[in-house]
Write a protein that holds these residues in place. Structure first.
Motif, PDB file in Angstrom:
ATOM      1  N   ALA A  15      54.928 -15.444  18.292  1.00  0.00           N
ATOM      2  CA  ALA A  15      55.584 -16.737  18.427  1.00  0.00           C
ATOM      3  C   ALA A  15      54.607 -17.853  18.086  1.00  0.00           C
ATOM      4  CB  ALA A  15      56.099 -16.897  19.857  1.00  0.00           C
ATOM      5  N   HIS A  16      55.153 -18.949  17.528  1.00  0.00           N
ATOM      6  CA  HIS A  16      54.310 -20.073  17.138  1.00  0.00           C
ATOM      7  C   HIS A  16      53.578 -20.672  18.330  1.00  0.00           C
ATOM      8  CE1 HIS A  16      56.390 -21.010  13.013  1.00  0.00           C
ATOM      9  NE2 HIS A  16      55.852 -19.812  13.084  1.00  0.00           N
ATOM     10  N   HIS A  17      54.237 -20.669  19.496  1.00  0.00           N
ATOM     11  CA  HIS A  17      53.555 -21.257  20.646  1.00  0.00           C
ATOM     12  C   HIS A  17      52.378 -20.400  21.100  1.00  0.00           C
ATOM     13  CE1 HIS A  17      55.222 -18.569  23.779  1.00  0.00           C
ATOM     14  NE2 HIS A  17      56.374 -18.628  23.153  1.00  0.00           N
ATOM     15  N   GLU A  18      52.405 -19.091  20.797  1.00  0.00           N
ATOM     16  CA  GLU A  18      51.263 -18.241  21.110  1.00  0.00           C
ATOM     17  C   GLU A  18      50.095 -18.557  20.168  1.00  0.00           C
ATOM     18  OE1 GLU A  18      50.791 -16.308  23.537  1.00  0.00           O
ATOM     19  OE2 GLU A  18      52.760 -15.962  24.386  1.00  0.00           O
ATOM     20  N   ILE A  19      50.416 -18.826  18.915  1.00  0.00           N
ATOM     21  CA  ILE A  19      49.372 -19.229  17.961  1.00  0.00           C
ATOM     22  C   ILE A  19      48.765 -20.558  18.386  1.00  0.00           C
ATOM     23  CG2 ILE A  19      48.928 -19.876  15.555  1.00  0.00           C
ATOM     24  CD1 ILE A  19      51.257 -18.009  14.770  1.00  0.00           C
ATOM     25  N   LEU A  20      49.620 -21.482  18.800  1.00  0.00           N
ATOM     26  CA  LEU A  20      49.146 -22.786  19.261  1.00  0.00           C
ATOM     27  C   LEU A  20      48.249 -22.624  20.488  1.00  0.00           C
ATOM     28  CD1 LEU A  20      49.176 -25.885  19.199  1.00  0.00           C
ATOM     29  CD2 LEU A  20      51.309 -25.799  20.525  1.00  0.00           C
ATOM     30  N   LYS A  21      48.653 -21.769  21.423  1.00  0.00           N
ATOM     31  CA  LYS A  21      47.845 -21.523  22.621  1.00  0.00           C
ATOM     32  C   LYS A  21      46.449 -21.053  22.229  1.00  0.00           C
ATOM     33  CE  LYS A  21      48.317 -17.696  24.972  1.00  0.00           C
ATOM     34  NZ  LYS A  21      48.806 -16.624  25.876  1.00  0.00           N
ATOM     35  N   ALA A  22      46.377 -20.110  21.300  1.00  0.00           N
ATOM     36  CA  ALA A  22      45.077 -19.572  20.883  1.00  0.00           C
ATOM     37  C   ALA A  22      44.208 -20.669  20.266  1.00  0.00           C
ATOM     38  CB  ALA A  22      45.282 -18.436  19.888  1.00  0.00           C
ATOM     39  N   ARG A  23      44.816 -21.533  19.467  1.00  0.00           N
ATOM     40  CA  ARG A  23      44.048 -22.615  18.838  1.00  0.00           C
ATOM     41  C   ARG A  23      43.492 -23.577  19.883  1.00  0.00           C
ATOM     42  NH1 ARG A  23      47.812 -24.504  13.698  1.00  0.00           N
ATOM     43  NH2 ARG A  23      47.714 -22.550  12.523  1.00  0.00           N
ATOM     44  N   LEU A  24      44.308 -23.909  20.883  1.00  0.00           N
ATOM     45  CA  LEU A  24      43.870 -24.846  21.914  1.00  0.00           C
ATOM     46  C   LEU A  24      42.811 -24.227  22.817  1.00  0.00           C
ATOM     47  CD1 LEU A  24      47.334 -26.406  22.864  1.00  0.00           C
ATOM     48  CD2 LEU A  24      45.488 -27.538  21.643  1.00  0.00           C
ATOM     49  N   LEU A  25      43.022 -22.974  23.208  1.00  0.00           N
ATOM     50  CA  LEU A  25      42.065 -22.315  24.108  1.00  0.00           C
ATOM     51  C   LEU A  25      40.704 -22.135  23.450  1.00  0.00           C
ATOM     52  CD1 LEU A  25      44.329 -19.573  25.721  1.00  0.00           C
ATOM     53  CD2 LEU A  25      43.367 -21.579  26.864  1.00  0.00           C
TER      54      LEU A  25
END
Length: 655
Positions: free
Chosen positions: A202-212
């Motif tokens: 999911a795109h929000h999982e990719i976003l989470k990884a980028r932010l973390l």
């Protein structure tokens, strides 16, 4: 050797290459809901208004039909493709060649003759009534989809010129990946692979990884990863998701003090038992340990001894997690005095965050942590103040808000519990939110940005939140600000705390100008009037009848005095036929049920349903109190509505 070919294509190319499509006998019939149709239409409309270069509708898998080199069987994506075909048929214009090829349907059915007949008759005015689908029980979904599309066209496309422009956009800019598999393909294996395919990341999982990635300390990063995880589970209450994450409901209740402090929640994640986390190899080698841990977690999820079954009714969010992230981003940008995003579109989640948040010159660990904290506050306020879909029976969902209570029990020491209970005083706020939800685009719900912003900023009582929501509704949708875009209006309401007086005279002028619009009358005003009638239910002596009234999605404008009655003597309204006084907003099925029947017959049908606990609409209930109906009665009804509107707007001006 035969090969699989995939190509990015559009409707224009399909027409130019003279492709035809067939829904083979092994495929299921059309099953899309009206909500799915509405979502696709609004996504397309949003892309059109934003003048996006490409709108990607997804992939379609085909296999060449043995009867023709230009005919392709739809193996996957037929629901979406059929909806696009139906939309093209209703819009016409440049899309007409996609619907028809040399006078014949481009989309064919190999199922039953009655299905083919139905599709052939879609363009035939003599067979185009909504009652056609009643002849085929397996085509009810098709009939509902067509009617939904027509209502959306009337509601969103102001004139023929805009309709043509929208058609041209779909014809040229809507793209799909068309994958053609060889005729020799084992379709049984292909279907098995399609049915068992895994979900893409999911795109929000990719976003989470980028932010973390900006949080350098491993333990701290893990804590915020868990925070994101619990926020992302939208179809449950936050406190229950946290309890499942740490394996203890009592610990969650202990840290709740009229809300959660983020540091307390992060500490729970830090102190949670690391042994509850297993990798796959551990589970495979020691399944008995996994069972012990699962049992341990379940045993620790305890509830108050007095808990009722309705406390645990399944709930479903009105937003997806990507949508909540975009509302959070708007709030975060506003708090940082940064530019607003162009639009809420979850398909552009990563693109939007790349442009507005992940800007290399400003982003760092401190910045990311602040965003996570805003997300947590937004999610908590969302669960506390915003409606959810609540499953109240096997086949029924309704909107509601359940308050969260911290309750203790002394049994060998104090034990604390968190409970979700119904509260009659929240019915008004839930009803107004339900009205806003149903009258606005499913994919955006822009009103939620300012509402959630003030909820996290002010942490108000429910009474104050309800009062503020009424002002927000008036400001966004009933004031003379239509020249300002809705996203901009929501930002303005955050800046000025709704410092806009809703002028009743302006509203009346607007309604008077619209008053002969018939089925083109904006649906929002019907929803709004439903709420105002409910709000003044005591004044109207309807407290007992309307107290627990729930709003449902409605998409069809019904003429109380029929347009074309079976008997000409039953045409009781002429001058007032298409005015607000003679119109109500109901579901498509109710409109079809009443159809061309005389007023007296409709009234009897309404009273029978009401006796069983079902009310079509509050406006209908007022009207069917009348023994007779005519132009004069319709005019009197409209005047009564205007008096209530006047009272409401004068009671709810902030200035």
């Amino acid at each position: 050797m035969d090969s699989i070919a995939s190509n990015l294509t559009d409707i224009k190319s399909i027409v130019a290459q003279e492709y035809e499509f067939n829904i083979p006998i092994y495929q299921r019939l059309y099953v899309w809901t009206e909500e799915q149709v509405k979502t696709l239409f609004e996504d397309l409309l949003t892309a059109y208004k934003a003048d996006k270069d490409i709108y990607y509708i997804g992939g379609v898998i085909t296999v060449n039909n043995e009867n023709s080199d230009k005919l392709y069987d739809l193996v996957d994506g037929q629901q979406r493709f059929t909806t696009l075909w139906l939309l093209s048929n209703e819009l016409g214009g440049n899309l007409e060649p996609f619907t028809y090829k040399n006078g014949e349907l481009r989309l064919k059915f190999a199922i039953r003759q009655n299905v083919t007949d139905y599709f052939n008759n879609i363009g035939n005015a003599e067979h185009s009534s909504s009652n056609d689908s009643k002849d085929y029980s397996d085509l009810l979904k098709i009939g509902k989809a067509r009617n939904q599309i027509n209502q959306l066209i009337l509601q969103h496309l102001k004139d023929e010129e805009e309709k043509i422009k929208f058609s041209n956009y779909i014809f040229e800019k809507v793209k799909m990946v068309l994958t053609d598999v060889p005729k020799t393909t084992d379709l049984n294996k292909l279907f098995e692979a399609l049915n068992n395919r895994g979900e893409q990341l999911a795109h929000h999982e990719i976003l989470k990884a980028r932010l973390l990635n900006y949080i350098k300390n491993v333990e701290k990063r893990n804590q915020y990863a868990k925070l994101w995880q619990v926020c992302s589970v939208m179809d449950n209450y936050l406190e229950r998701v946290i309890a499942l994450e740490i394996g203890s409901s009592k610990d969650v209740a202990h840290i709740y003090h009229n809300g959660f402090h983020i540091n307390d929640v992060l500490n729970l994640f830090e102190s949670s038992n690391p042994q509850t986390t297993l990798v796959l190899s551990d589970v495979l080698e020691h399944p008995e340990q996994y069972e012990d841990i699962a049992t341990s977690i379940k045993d620790n999820i305890t509830h108050h001894p007095e808990s009722n079954e309705d406390e645990f009714e399944p709930v479903r969010s009105i937003l997806s997690f990507p949508q909540l992230l975009l509302h959070t981003l708007r709030i975060f940008l506003f708090e940082n005095e940064d530019d607003d995003i162009l639009r809420i579109n979850e398909k552009e989640l990563l693109e939007t965050f790349d442009k507005h948040l992940l800007k290399s010159e400003i982003i760092n660990e401190k910045f990311v942590v602040r965003f996570f904290e805003t997300l947590f506050k937004v999610r908590y306020s969302f669960d506390r103040y915003v409606i959810k879909w609540i499953t109240v029976s096997e086949d029924k969902e309704e909107h509601g808000i359940k308050d969260i209570y911290k309750q203790n029990q002394k049994k060998g020491g104090w034990t604390y519990y968190l409970r979700r209970l119904n509260k009659d005083s929240l019915n008004g706020m839930a009803l107004l939110q339900s009205i806003l939800y149903h009258s606005q685009q499913n994919t955006t719900q822009y009103w939620l940005t300012p509402f959630l912003y003030w909820m996290i900023d002010e942490k108000p009582s429910f009474n104050d939140a309800y009062y503020w929501l009424r002002q927000l509704d008036n400001t966004l949708f009933s004031s003379n600000t239509e020249h300002i875009s809705l996203p901009e209006r929501t930002i303005n309401s955050m800046e000025d705390f709704l410092d806009i007086e809703c002028d009743a005279e302006t509203v009346f002028g607007t309604l008077e100008n619209l008053n002969n619009s018939g089925v083109s009358f904006p649906h929002y005003w019907f929803y709004k009037i439903e709420f105002i009638l409910w709000y003044y239910r005591g004044q109207l002596d309807k407290e007992d009848d309307w107290g627990n009234y729930k709003m449902t999605a409605r998409n069809s404008i019904e003429h109380i005095g029929p347009q074309n009655p079976r008997d000409p003597r039953d045409k009781v309204c002429t001058e007032s036929l298409d005015t607000m006084g003679n119109l109500v907003l109901v579901t498509r099925s109710i409109n079809s049920e009443y159809s061309d029947k005389a007023y007296g017959v409709k009234r009897s049908m309404f009273e029978n349903k009401k006796a069983k606990g079902s009310i079509d609409s509050l406006k209908s209930d007022l009207i069917y109190n009348e023994d007779i109906w005519n132009d004069e009665k319709a005019k009197e009804h409209f005047e009564k509505i205007m008096v209530l509107l006047n009272d409401y707007f004068h009671d709810h001006n902030l200035n």
